[in-house]
Scaffold this motif. Structure first.
Motif, short mmCIF file in Angstrom:
data_model
loop_
_atom_site.label_atom_id
_atom_site.label_comp_id
_atom_site.label_asym_id
_atom_site.label_seq_id
_atom_site.Cartn_x
_atom_site.Cartn_y
_atom_site.Cartn_z
N ARG A 82 0.84 -1.20 0.00
CA ARG A 82 0.00 0.00 0.00
C ARG A 82 0.87 1.24 0.00
N LEU A 83 0.38 2.27 -0.69
CA LEU A 83 0.96 3.60 -0.60
C LEU A 83 -0.16 4.57 -0.88
N MET A 84 -0.38 5.48 0.02
CA MET A 84 -1.38 6.53 -0.25
C MET A 84 -0.94 7.81 0.45
N VAL A 85 -1.34 8.93 -0.17
CA VAL A 85 -1.16 10.24 0.44
C VAL A 85 -2.54 10.89 0.46
N ASP A 86 -2.90 11.46 1.60
CA ASP A 86 -4.21 12.09 1.74
C ASP A 86 -4.43 13.12 0.63
N GLN A 90 -1.41 15.66 -1.54
CA GLN A 90 -0.78 15.04 -2.72
C GLN A 90 0.01 16.05 -3.54
N GLY A 91 1.01 15.54 -4.26
CA GLY A 91 1.79 16.38 -5.17
C GLY A 91 2.86 17.22 -4.48
N LYS A 92 3.17 16.87 -3.22
CA LYS A 92 4.18 17.64 -2.47
C LYS A 92 5.42 16.80 -2.16
N GLY A 93 5.53 15.62 -2.77
CA GLY A 93 6.72 14.80 -2.56
C GLY A 93 6.59 13.75 -1.47
N TYR A 94 5.44 13.66 -0.82
CA TYR A 94 5.32 12.70 0.30
C TYR A 94 5.29 11.25 -0.19
N GLY A 95 4.63 11.02 -1.34
CA GLY A 95 4.57 9.65 -1.86
C GLY A 95 5.96 9.15 -2.25
N ARG A 96 6.70 10.00 -2.95
CA ARG A 96 8.07 9.63 -3.34
C ARG A 96 8.92 9.39 -2.08
N PHE A 97 8.76 10.25 -1.07
CA PHE A 97 9.50 10.06 0.18
C PHE A 97 9.17 8.70 0.81
N VAL A 122 -4.58 1.90 -15.17
CA VAL A 122 -4.85 3.31 -15.51
C VAL A 122 -4.20 4.29 -14.52
N ASN A 123 -3.48 3.78 -13.54
CA ASN A 123 -2.90 4.65 -12.50
C ASN A 123 -1.55 5.21 -12.96
N ASP A 124 -1.62 6.25 -13.80
CA ASP A 124 -0.40 6.77 -14.44
C ASP A 124 0.56 7.41 -13.44
N LEU A 129 5.84 7.10 -11.04
CA LEU A 129 6.62 7.19 -9.80
C LEU A 129 7.48 5.93 -9.62
N TYR A 130 6.87 4.76 -9.79
CA TYR A 130 7.61 3.52 -9.57
C TYR A 130 8.68 3.33 -10.65
N ALA A 131 8.34 3.67 -11.90
CA ALA A 131 9.33 3.53 -12.98
C ALA A 131 10.53 4.43 -12.72
C1 LIG Z 1 0.33 7.78 -5.90
C2 LIG Z 1 0.52 8.71 -4.67
C3 LIG Z 1 0.84 7.86 -3.46
C4 LIG Z 1 1.71 9.65 -4.99
O1 LIG Z 1 1.92 10.44 -3.83
P1 LIG Z 1 2.13 12.03 -3.94
O2 LIG Z 1 2.66 12.51 -2.65
O3 LIG Z 1 0.90 12.64 -4.48
O4 LIG Z 1 3.27 12.11 -5.08
P2 LIG Z 1 4.61 12.96 -5.06
O5 LIG Z 1 4.28 14.38 -4.73
O6 LIG Z 1 5.65 12.28 -4.24
O7 LIG Z 1 4.99 12.90 -6.58
C5 LIG Z 1 5.50 11.75 -7.20
C6 LIG Z 1 5.53 12.01 -8.69
O8 LIG Z 1 4.20 11.96 -9.21
C7 LIG Z 1 3.87 13.17 -9.87
N1 LIG Z 1 2.48 13.50 -9.54
C8 LIG Z 1 1.92 13.55 -8.31
N2 LIG Z 1 0.61 13.85 -8.41
C9 LIG Z 1 0.36 14.02 -9.73
C10 LIG Z 1 -0.80 14.32 -10.47
N3 LIG Z 1 -1.99 14.51 -9.89
N4 LIG Z 1 -0.70 14.38 -11.80
C11 LIG Z 1 0.47 14.17 -12.42
N5 LIG Z 1 1.61 13.87 -11.78
C12 LIG Z 1 1.56 13.78 -10.44
C13 LIG Z 1 4.80 14.19 -9.32
O9 LIG Z 1 5.04 15.23 -10.26
C14 LIG Z 1 6.05 13.38 -9.03
O10 LIG Z 1 6.85 13.24 -10.18
P3 LIG Z 1 8.31 13.90 -10.22
O11 LIG Z 1 8.99 13.51 -8.93
O12 LIG Z 1 8.90 13.28 -11.43
O13 LIG Z 1 8.04 15.36 -10.31
C15 LIG Z 1 -0.74 9.58 -4.40
O14 LIG Z 1 -1.05 10.34 -5.54
C16 LIG Z 1 -1.96 8.78 -4.00
O15 LIG Z 1 -2.19 8.53 -2.81
N6 LIG Z 1 -2.79 8.36 -4.99
C17 LIG Z 1 -3.99 7.59 -4.71
C18 LIG Z 1 -3.67 6.20 -4.18
C19 LIG Z 1 -2.77 5.45 -5.11
O16 LIG Z 1 -2.90 5.48 -6.33
N7 LIG Z 1 -1.82 4.73 -4.50
C20 LIG Z 1 -0.90 3.88 -5.24
C21 LIG Z 1 -1.53 2.55 -5.44
S1 LIG Z 1 -0.48 1.46 -6.38
#
Ligand SMILES: CC(C)(COP(=O)(O)OP(=O)(O)OC[C@H]1O[C@@H](n2cnc3c(N)ncnc32)[C@H](O)[C@@H]1OP(=O)(O)O)[C@@H](O)C(=O)NCCC(=O)NCCS
Length: 153
Positions: A82-86, A90-97, A122-124, A129-131
């Motif tokens: 699991r990985l989720m950010v509220d 989102q979009g502030k680097g927490y998921g990558r961290f 479809v989860n681009d 991020l993973y790639a």
């Molecule tokens: C996937 C998820 C965990 C990423 O966490 P996040 O904190 O939003 O992402 P980050 O800010 O760390 O960004 C990671 C990358 O995604 C990109 N990104 C984040 N949100 C984006 C958006 N809405 N649209 C396009 N790109 C996005 C960022 O630009 C970043 O890329 P970069 O480092 O090359 O600039 C979060 O969006 C989420 O909780 N999504 C819903 C649940 C989910 O899909 N979980 C994963 C299940 S496999």
């Protein structure tokens, strides 16, 4: 300061309040479900012990992650489950961290040779991020999700 902290009796209620956007609900189970599941482990090609953490910015919980370990598995000993950010954070680097912290834990453990992850096709945002962290798609589909792996050793 950013950090991950294990789920405990003190913080689990704050972590179940974290939610993704409505259009993202198909991508990830609720934190309530995940924390319940973490008590028992997962059975998929063997038994996986599960480890659940909150992602914190200072004392503010912003996200959640969970991974599994199974040292008896022939190919992947760690599985990011699991990985989720509220939605508010989102979009502030927490998921990558959160991903980087998990990979740090796996790199420090010589028993972990390969890590797997899966996501909805479809989860681009997740796929990119993973790639970017080195995960490569295997072509295998697991419960309608695309599998990708990262070889560490
Ligand atoms: C996937 C998820 C965990 C990423 O966490 P996040 O904190 O939003 O992402 P980050 O800010 O760390 O960004 C990671 C990358 O995604 C990109 N990104 C984040 N949100 C984006 C958006 N809405 N649209 C396009 N790109 C996005 C960022 O630009 C970043 O890329 P970069 O480092 O090359 O600039 C979060 O969006 C989420 O909780 N999504 C819903 C649940 C989910 O899909 N979980 C994963 C299940 S496999």
């Amino acid at each position: 300061m950013l950090e991950i902290r294990p789920v405990t009796k003190e913080n689990w209620e704050a972590l179940i309040d974290l939610k993704v956007r409505d259009d993202q609900k198909n991508f990830v189970a609720s934190n309530l479900y995940s924390i319940a599941q973490s008590q028992f482990g997962d059975e998929f090609e063997g038994h996986w012990d599960l480890f659940a953490y909150g992602i914190y910015d200072g004392d503010t919980p912003v996200g959640f992650l969970m991974y599994g370990l199974n040292f008896a598995h022939p190919s992947q000993q760690a599985y990011i489950q699991r990985l989720m950010v509220d939605e508010k954070f989102q979009g502030k680097g927490y998921g990558r961290f959160g991903m980087q912290k998990m990979l740090e834990i796996f790199r420090a453990d010589e028993r972990v040779k390969e890590v797997s992850i899966s996501y909805e096709p479809v989860n681009d945002v997740a796929r990119k991020l993973y790639a970017s962290l080195g995960f490569v798609e295997t072509g295998r589909i697991i419960e309608d999700e695309v599998e990708a792996v990262l070889k560490l050793k």
